[in-house]
Write a protein that holds these residues in place. Structure first.
Motif, PDB file in Angstrom:
ATOM      1  N   ALA A  72     -34.516 -79.933  21.329  1.00  0.00           N
ATOM      2  CA  ALA A  72     -33.470 -79.599  22.282  1.00  0.00           C
ATOM      3  C   ALA A  72     -32.479 -80.743  22.493  1.00  0.00           C
ATOM      4  O   ALA A  72     -31.501 -80.587  23.231  1.00  0.00           O
ATOM      5  N   THR A  73     -32.712 -81.895  21.876  1.00  0.00           N
ATOM      6  CA  THR A  73     -31.774 -83.017  21.982  1.00  0.00           C
ATOM      7  C   THR A  73     -30.406 -82.595  21.425  1.00  0.00           C
ATOM      8  O   THR A  73     -30.322 -82.012  20.354  1.00  0.00           O
ATOM      9  N   ARG A  74     -29.335 -82.919  22.183  1.00  0.00           N
ATOM     10  CA  ARG A  74     -28.009 -82.440  21.777  1.00  0.00           C
ATOM     11  C   ARG A  74     -26.932 -83.321  22.371  1.00  0.00           C
ATOM     12  O   ARG A  74     -27.173 -84.120  23.286  1.00  0.00           O
ATOM     13  N   PHE A  75     -25.712 -83.181  21.867  1.00  0.00           N
ATOM     14  CA  PHE A  75     -24.538 -83.811  22.458  1.00  0.00           C
ATOM     15  C   PHE A  75     -23.812 -82.787  23.326  1.00  0.00           C
ATOM     16  O   PHE A  75     -23.775 -81.582  23.002  1.00  0.00           O
TER      17      PHE A  75
ATOM     18  N   GLY B 241     -36.564 -84.136  16.137  1.00  0.00           N
ATOM     19  CA  GLY B 241     -37.083 -83.012  15.368  1.00  0.00           C
ATOM     20  C   GLY B 241     -38.221 -83.450  14.468  1.00  0.00           C
ATOM     21  O   GLY B 241     -38.669 -84.604  14.516  1.00  0.00           O
ATOM     22  N   SER B 242     -38.692 -82.550  13.652  1.00  0.00           N
ATOM     23  CA  SER B 242     -39.798 -82.865  12.747  1.00  0.00           C
ATOM     24  C   SER B 242     -39.656 -82.071  11.458  1.00  0.00           C
ATOM     25  O   SER B 242     -39.098 -80.967  11.445  1.00  0.00           O
ATOM     26  N   VAL B 243     -40.144 -82.657  10.373  1.00  0.00           N
ATOM     27  CA  VAL B 243     -40.205 -81.986   9.074  1.00  0.00           C
ATOM     28  C   VAL B 243     -41.561 -82.300   8.463  1.00  0.00           C
ATOM     29  O   VAL B 243     -42.250 -83.238   8.872  1.00  0.00           O
TER      30      VAL B 243
ATOM     31  N   LEU C 168     -30.494 -79.754  12.179  1.00  0.00           N
ATOM     32  CA  LEU C 168     -31.360 -79.371  13.280  1.00  0.00           C
ATOM     33  C   LEU C 168     -30.668 -78.327  14.154  1.00  0.00           C
ATOM     34  O   LEU C 168     -29.462 -78.092  14.012  1.00  0.00           O
ATOM     35  N   PRO C 169     -31.392 -77.702  15.100  1.00  0.00           N
ATOM     36  CA  PRO C 169     -30.760 -76.646  15.915  1.00  0.00           C
ATOM     37  C   PRO C 169     -29.486 -77.088  16.635  1.00  0.00           C
ATOM     38  O   PRO C 169     -28.535 -76.320  16.741  1.00  0.00           O
ATOM     39  N   ASN C 170     -29.458 -78.328  17.135  1.00  0.00           N
ATOM     40  CA  ASN C 170     -28.292 -78.784  17.894  1.00  0.00           C
ATOM     41  C   ASN C 170     -27.635 -80.033  17.320  1.00  0.00           C
ATOM     42  O   ASN C 170     -26.592 -80.449  17.800  1.00  0.00           O
ATOM     43  N   LEU C 171     -28.265 -80.639  16.337  1.00  0.00           N
ATOM     44  CA  LEU C 171     -27.772 -81.882  15.754  1.00  0.00           C
ATOM     45  C   LEU C 171     -27.773 -81.786  14.237  1.00  0.00           C
ATOM     46  O   LEU C 171     -28.477 -80.959  13.658  1.00  0.00           O
ATOM     47  N   SER C 172     -27.006 -82.654  13.629  1.00  0.00           N
ATOM     48  CA  SER C 172     -27.100 -82.878  12.192  1.00  0.00           C
ATOM     49  C   SER C 172     -27.281 -84.372  11.998  1.00  0.00           C
ATOM     50  O   SER C 172     -26.501 -85.175  12.528  1.00  0.00           O
TER      51      SER C 172
END
Length: 618
Positions: free
Chosen positions: A127-130, A9-11, A28-32
């Motif tokens: 979109a990176t996710r577990f 992600g990016s900030v 993030l959308p799919n991660l923390s």
């Protein structure tokens, strides 16, 4: 941002100081993920920020080993080429919390248990996710391919700055237990209230409601704090603070502790100021022949704008003068004192491109109250991050004294700290010292001051902070602070800038060096806000007079009166008197004290108090 070189992600760079700094969670959308400590950042990619006064203040707070202020690493890569070197520029992060929940079957387990797999979004980092491998759905009979696994929404935090995973095994088994069964998280009702959220063990059948993790029940059902710093991969021994359950994304999980300074000229001329600002680049030069190479390097990197306009001979002469002490200005840890002296200088001081000022006439009708108005056409603000707190904000001490413990940015004492610089414009207003002093001696002002001081004592006593009087700023500060808020609200309606990008800087110290009585209202946003001239235009006498009159008239009556005007801080242990969101409060990013120490009655007459006003005829 990257996890083992995997972009997630990016900030914005400024958010790494105010929102997502070291130790903060990025949802993030799919991660923390948690931002790692600065000891694992790529220091060489963090550009220097030069501001000697702020560096001296940081050294006073963190120790003399701090050598520099540096900006967070910035990636300029706008393409989708993930194999380029530029794509790997970022801030290291790691997944946190470690526990994930499958959205299909409710499985609750750490991400490194082997049950989850990381799916990388090569072209779309967000979109990176577990995913849960082998998920068979909520009933166990329907294979669900690549069921997403999301972060568990509950954490533990304490006021000593520690953050930890929620103790799921401990919680569901009511203490230490040898059961190794898998856990499931499920909902029992239509709403997502904690009473309807459950965690259950598949092996032994133990189950527990999440309502038992909060409030008084939470104190009885949660273990002690382990002293964990996930951003440092480190545990502090013997933490005695009481942990509490917090939700992922809660605003009280990370509060920045920062310092800021305005870049003001302190030397006799432009070259001397440049040498003072960039002395680290010139201190090792031994001869005139080495100067051109240093100039070439500085011009290429842009580290010291303006140095290229001077000849090598002039720079070498300035270096020798600096070494001999001629023209060397004293570096002070005091932040606002030097700024105040520059702002009240009879001849406006300029240092292009960082500081340009112009004195204008005092608005008509305010000559007896206002002594000086300065248009700050250009100014530069530098901010440095010192650390952070959790659960309680750093100013929850009620203005000073002992407060929540500041968590560190790195394992060892840091030799640099994250910083950023923003450019803007502003209006400086200096008030007449004699008028302020006479107003402070009024019995009605002292009575109003005593009420707010009582609220300050109650605030600190309720948090067991000693001594209870410590940190109270006094009536002078309260009046200037309230007027600055009233003027910010008025300016926001006309200047065209985002209201949250307008900030204040109050000067109200009274000590052996003299008395301060004034404030700056300025824009200092990290983007284009603050560079268009709209605020300076409103500081001209005819415009400022109209805005001051409107602000004072509007403040006399609040839409929440009489409740607002009658508010007594001694009764509810608060830090404001006649002030509320309808009349005086501004955005938290605009106020240097978190909307505390405000009282309209010290500025204009109110229903409850008509005699303590600094502007009685408003």
């Amino acid at each position: 941002m990257a996890y083992e070189k995997t972009p997630v992600g990016s900030v914005r760079p400024s958010q790494l100081l105010w929102t997502y700094g070291p130790g903060a969670l990025v949802d993030l959308p799919n991660l923390s993920v948690v931002t790692s400590g600065i000891d694992v950042w790529e220091k060489d990619r963090c550009h220097l920020v030069i501001e000697n006064r702020l560096l001296a203040a940081v050294q006073k707070a963190l120790g003399p080993q701090v050598e520099s202020l540096r900006m967070p690493p910035i990636s300029k890569n706008e393409s989708n080429d993930t194999n380029s070197a530029e794509a790997n520029v970022g801030v290291p992060v790691r997944p946190f919390p470690r526990w994930l929940r499958c959205v299909k079957c409710g499985l609750l387990s750490p991400y490194d248990s082997g049950l989850f797999e990381l799916k990388e979004g090569y072209r779309r980092p967000e979109a990176t996710r577990f995913v849960h491998q082998g998920c068979r759905g909520s009933k166990g009979d329907q294979p669900a391919k690549d069921a997403d696994a999301v972060p568990a929404r509950f954490l533990l935090a304490c006021k000593n700055g520690h953050l930890d995973d929620f103790p799921w095994q401990w919680f569901v088994h009511s203490g230490p237990n040898d059961c190794k069964g898998t856990l499931r998280f499920f909902e029992s009702g239509a709403s997502l209230q904690t009473e309807n959220l459950w965690v259950k063990c598949d092996a032994c059948g133990a189950a527990r409601n999440m309502a038992h993790a909060f409030g008084q029940l939470g104190k009885e059902n949660l273990p002690g704090c382990r002293g964990r710093h996930p951003h440092l991969d480190h545990y502090d021994p013997d933490c005695d603070a009481e942990p509490r359950a917090v939700l992922l994304g809660a605003t009280n999980s990370w509060f920045p502790v920062s310092l800021s300074a305005l870049a003001i000229p302190q030397a006799k001329n432009g070259l001397a100021q440049l040498l003072e600002d960039g002395w680290s680049f010139f201190s090792d030069l031994d001869s005139l022949e080495e100067v051109p190479l240093a100039i070439k390097l500085l011009k290429k990197t842009g580290a010291l704008p303006g140095i290229e306009q001077y000849s090598a001979e002039a720079i070498w002469a300035g270096i020798e003068a600096h070494r001999s002490g001629d023209g060397e200005s004293v570096t002070e840890a005091d932040i606002k004192g030097p700024e105040w002296r520059v702002l009240i200088d009879p001849v406006p001081v300029n240092d292009y491109p960082h500081f340009l000022s112009e004195a204008v006439a005092v608005p008509q009708g305010f000559q007896g109250k206002i002594a000086r108005v300065l248009l700050l056409k250009r100014l530069r603000e530098v901010n440095a991050l010192l650390g952070f707190t959790r659960v309680e904000a750093p100013d929850d001490s009620g203005g000073g004294g002992a407060g929540p413990i500041q968590a560190p940015l790195s394992r060892a004492k840091p030799d640099w700290v994250p910083a950023n610089q923003v450019h803007g414009e502003g209006i400086f207003i200096q008030f007449d010292e004699q008028s302020i002093a006479e107003w402070e001696q009024s019995a009605d002002v002292q009575a109003a001051d005593a009420r707010l001081r009582g609220g300050h004592k109650g605030w600190r006593n309720s948090r067991h902070l000693c001594p209870p009087d410590d940190g109270y700023p006094g009536a002078r500060y309260v009046m200037l602070h309230t007027l600055a808020h009233l003027l910010i609200r008025e300016l926001a309606l006309e200047c065209g800038y985002n209201a949250a990008s307008i900030r204040e800087r109050i000067y109200a110290e009274v000590n052996e060096d003299g008395s301060q009585c004034g404030f700056i209202i300025y824009t200092a946003a990290a983007d284009s806000d603050g560079t268009l001239g709209g605020l300076v235009e409103l500081g001209k006498p005819e415009n400022l007079e109209r805005l001051l009159v409107q602000a004072l008239r509007r403040a006399r009556i609040c839409s929440s009166d009489p409740l607002c005007a009658e508010h007594d801080p001694r009764k509810d242990r608060s830090l404001h008197t006649a002030a509320c969101h309808a009349c005086s409060f501004v955005a938290e990013t605009s106020c240097e004290r978190g909307n505390r120490y405000l009282d309209r009655a010290m500025v204009v007459p109110t229903f409850e108090n008509a005699k303590a006003a600094f502007f009685p005829d408003a």
